[in-house]
Scaffold this active site. Structure first.
Site, PDB file in Angstrom:
ATOM      1  N   PRO A  45       0.817  -1.217   0.000  1.00  0.00           N
ATOM      2  CA  PRO A  45       0.000   0.000   0.000  1.00  0.00           C
ATOM      3  C   PRO A  45       0.844   1.257   0.000  1.00  0.00           C
ATOM      4  O   PRO A  45       1.787   1.398   0.780  1.00  0.00           O
ATOM      5  CB  PRO A  45      -0.815  -0.130   1.289  1.00  0.00           C
ATOM      6  CG  PRO A  45      -0.969  -1.603   1.461  1.00  0.00           C
ATOM      7  CD  PRO A  45       0.329  -2.197   0.983  1.00  0.00           C
ATOM      8  N   CYS A  46       0.491   2.180  -0.895  1.00  0.00           N
ATOM      9  CA  CYS A  46       1.382   3.303  -1.167  1.00  0.00           C
ATOM     10  C   CYS A  46       0.993   4.576  -0.445  1.00  0.00           C
ATOM     11  O   CYS A  46       1.714   5.561  -0.519  1.00  0.00           O
ATOM     12  CB  CYS A  46       1.403   3.588  -2.673  1.00  0.00           C
ATOM     13  SG  CYS A  46      -0.196   4.127  -3.330  1.00  0.00           S
ATOM     14  N   GLN A  47      -0.132   4.616   0.257  1.00  0.00           N
ATOM     15  CA  GLN A  47      -0.611   5.900   0.762  1.00  0.00           C
ATOM     16  C   GLN A  47       0.405   6.654   1.609  1.00  0.00           C
ATOM     17  O   GLN A  47       0.539   7.865   1.477  1.00  0.00           O
ATOM     18  CB  GLN A  47      -1.914   5.715   1.537  1.00  0.00           C
ATOM     19  CG  GLN A  47      -2.623   7.040   1.791  1.00  0.00           C
ATOM     20  CD  GLN A  47      -3.936   6.852   2.510  1.00  0.00           C
ATOM     21  OE1 GLN A  47      -4.036   6.093   3.452  1.00  0.00           O
ATOM     22  NE2 GLN A  47      -4.955   7.547   2.065  1.00  0.00           N
TER      23      GLN A  47
END
Length: 633
Positions: free
Chosen positions: A117-119
């Site tokens: 997950p890149c958030q």
């Protein structure tokens, strides 16, 4: 309470039947053993989302037998389109990793792919997380920042031929670049040669301004090259979605007939391919949220060049000094702006080029290069979120083909020197080089005061003078308090002919002598670049700021002519040169190498500690063992 201008509607919940060859985790071993007989290399996709990367890898020639994601609707979408296992689980749990490792024990996996997950690494994500931290709703160290470790744990268990990681460019370019350097180090420790590149989607026929960071790890002796761009002119949004039927804002029919234009573009034909014979005239998910009356009025006034700040004041619901591009009508003859998961909340960034509405689910999917037969589980907001978070399948296909080509052959002449070897060489050389040879001997220190003393005061002196007096004053002014107590400091600095710098270094000393000075460090007297460099040298920051001398060394060492036009290549090359860099020693070593040997003009390669692996020094790609670099003793 006033009613909203547009009645709230979640839209229809789409459910899709599982793929006819889907199975559960307990059956995965048997499924994989049977799949191996088909001679297609097996792949698994971690943090798979809706399956954009899985689809691209399938089309490249892999057989994706496992997808894992913690987002339920995405996992259901993946299960509808792929055989094998689509698991809705949290990969931060060790027991999940153990279960996957056990299920695939003894199975030859060619590729482990995925995008943790890149958030936390994205600009939008950082703003949201900062707010949640301030509200006490989230810890400052977001645990998703560490999900890359779960990815590596699976790789370590399964030992694939190759590894593919996707993330946002800020993972390499922003404050969290340390995560990329740690990931590279972890994969190199597992005997992978690691290559990184930021790719622009439009260069691979995908009609949007989307950039993504890709990391590919291959076994030593494998010559990997990122896929070459397939076009040098930007694709037009017109060629992606202009063939789709006109629909009004608020359209809810899940299935409508295709319209048949006189001519289809190559991309439109590609999106329509693979539709089952009985579905040939059925277009799914060409639906879109309704639009408020005041927004509709604003949309009618806009073309693709109109900015939010250009709208009449009466139609602005947001501040135009902050939200200058809150509304954006897309242009027919240019790529779309990057499709993101924000579409799940509103579509104001994605107003149709002609119709007074936002993009439909199908239009957004097309811009991401999903074919028209590919559908998404859940309500419309779930579909938008899945589409926005996906790897464009077409980009996944190009990457998959490049990996297959690389892993199908062995090249003993492949030149790769590990980041760990480069970093260790720089560190050891800096420690062993006689102090009188150093251009900036304060770089050897890890004390912030000593470093700032050198940068602020001594860096202005001639090299010969620095070598003569640095050791004396390093001891005399060992810390900031000692400097302030020295009643003869003004005379000493005047003797150096640096009187004009006395107020600056005195202010620095006063700031650093305060109790808990590092907790809220403010040094306005020191230039921003100087302070960033000092914090890196003292290892008080994960950032390793890039200056011209550092980039000069990296460019000469790697000789990466083919990468010079790629996005962020400076940051990626320097990250490879310094690695994780605990203590800031490799970074200090690069700066010193730049000043001593790798000067502008003709470098002095014969004395440089990196000359055995430097492209400029050798002018030939000769195989080099990483062990040759690391000093012994």
């Amino acid at each position: 309470m006033s009613k909203p201008a547009v009645p709230f509607s979640t839209g229809e919940n789409v459910t899709l039947a599982p793929h006819y060859r889907s199975c559960d985790l307990e059956q995965l071993r048997a499924y994989a053993q049977k799949a191996q007989k088909a001679k297609k290399p097996l792949a698994i996709d971690l943090f798979c989302g809706a399956g954009g990367l899985s689809l691209g890898l399938q089309e490249a020639g892999f057989n994706v037998i496992l997808g894992v994601d913690s987002y339920q609707q995405a996992a259901e979408t993946h299960k509808a389109h792929f055989g094998g296992v689509s698991l809705c689980e949290d990969l931060s749990k060790p027991e999940v990793i153990d279960a996957i490792g056990e299920a695939l024990k003894g199975i030859a996996i060619a590729l482990v792919a995925g995008g943790p997950p890149c958030q936390p690494f994205s600009q939008a994500g950082k703003s949201k997380i900062r707010h949640l931290v301030q509200e006490g709703a989230r810890h400052q160290d977001d645990e998703r920042r560490e999900l890359w470790q779960s990815f590596v744990a699976v790789v370590e268990r399964i030992k694939p031929q190759a590894v593919l990681v996707e993330n946002v460019p800020d993972m390499a370019l922003g404050d969290d670049a340390i995560v990329l350097r740690q990931l590279v180090a972890a994969l190199e420790a597992l005997n992978y040669d690691v290559h990184t590149r930021i790719l622009a989607a439009w260069q691979y026929d995908i009609p949007q301004f989307r950039q993504r960071l890709f990391l590919v790890g291959v076994r030593s002796g494998t010559a990997f090259k990122f896929p070459e761009p397939v076009r040098d002119t930007k694709p037009k949004l017109r060629d992606a979605i202009a063939d789709l039927p006109v629909v009004e804002a608020g359209a809810k029919k899940l299935v409508i007939p295709y319209q048949e234009p006189e001519k289809l573009s190559r991309f439109q034909k590609w999106c329509r391919r693979g539709v089952a014979a009985e579905e040939q005239n059925k277009l799914y998910d060409h639906i879109v949220r309704a639009v408020r009356e005041d927004d509709l009025e604003a949309f009618r006034l806009m073309d693709h060049q109109t900015r939010y700040s250009d709208l009449p004041e009466a139609l602005k619901r947001y501040r135009d000094d902050i939200f200058d591009d809150k509304y954006k009508r897309l242009g027919w003859d240019e790529p779309s702006r990057s499709i993101t998961a924000h579409l799940a909340r509103d579509g104001y960034w994605y107003i149709h080029p002609e119709q007074h509405r936002c993009l439909t689910i199908r239009e957004a999917a097309r811009i991401q290069s999903f074919p028209d037969w590919y559908r998404f589980c859940g309500h419309p907001s779930h579909a938008y979120r899945q589409i926005g978070g996906a790897v464009p399948p077409l980009l996944g296909k190009y990457l998959g083909k490049a990996i297959l080509e690389a892993t199908s052959s062995y090249d003993s002449s492949t030149r790769y020197v590990s980041t760990a070897a480069l970093s260790t060489t720089l560190k050891h050389w800096l420690e062993q080089e006689p102090e009188q040879n150093l251009v900036a001997p304060w770089r050897r220190s890890t004390d912030l005061w000593q470093i700032l003393l050198g940068i602020t005061l001594f860096e202005k002196l001639p090299d010969r003078q620095v070598r003569l007096i640095w050791s004396t004053f390093r001891g005399r002014w060992a810390d900031a308090k000692g400097f302030l107590k020295d009643t003869h400091r003004e005379a000493a600095i005047r003797a150096m002919r640096q009187s004009k710098l006395l107020p600056t270094i005195t202010a620095v000393a006063r700031s650093l002598s305060k109790k808990n000075a590092l907790d809220n460090l403010e040094l306005p007297e020191v230039g921003e670049n100087q302070l960033e460099m000092a914090l890196a040298l003292a290892d008080l920051s994960h950032q390793r700021p890039i200056f011209a001398p550092i980039y000069r060394v990296a460019e000469r060492v790697f000789g990466a002519e083919d990468e010079r036009s790629s996005i962020g290549h400076e940051q990626l090359m320097v990250a490879r040169l310094v690695g994780v860099d605990q203590g800031g020693r490799a970074y200090a070593g690069v700066l010193e190498v730049a000043d001593q040997f790798c000067k502008p003009g003709v470098p002095e390669c014969t004395r440089c500690p990196l000359n055995k692996v430097c492209f400029t020094a050798s002018k030939t790609y000769q195989p080099v063992s990483s062990q040759e670099l690391i000093p012994t003793g």
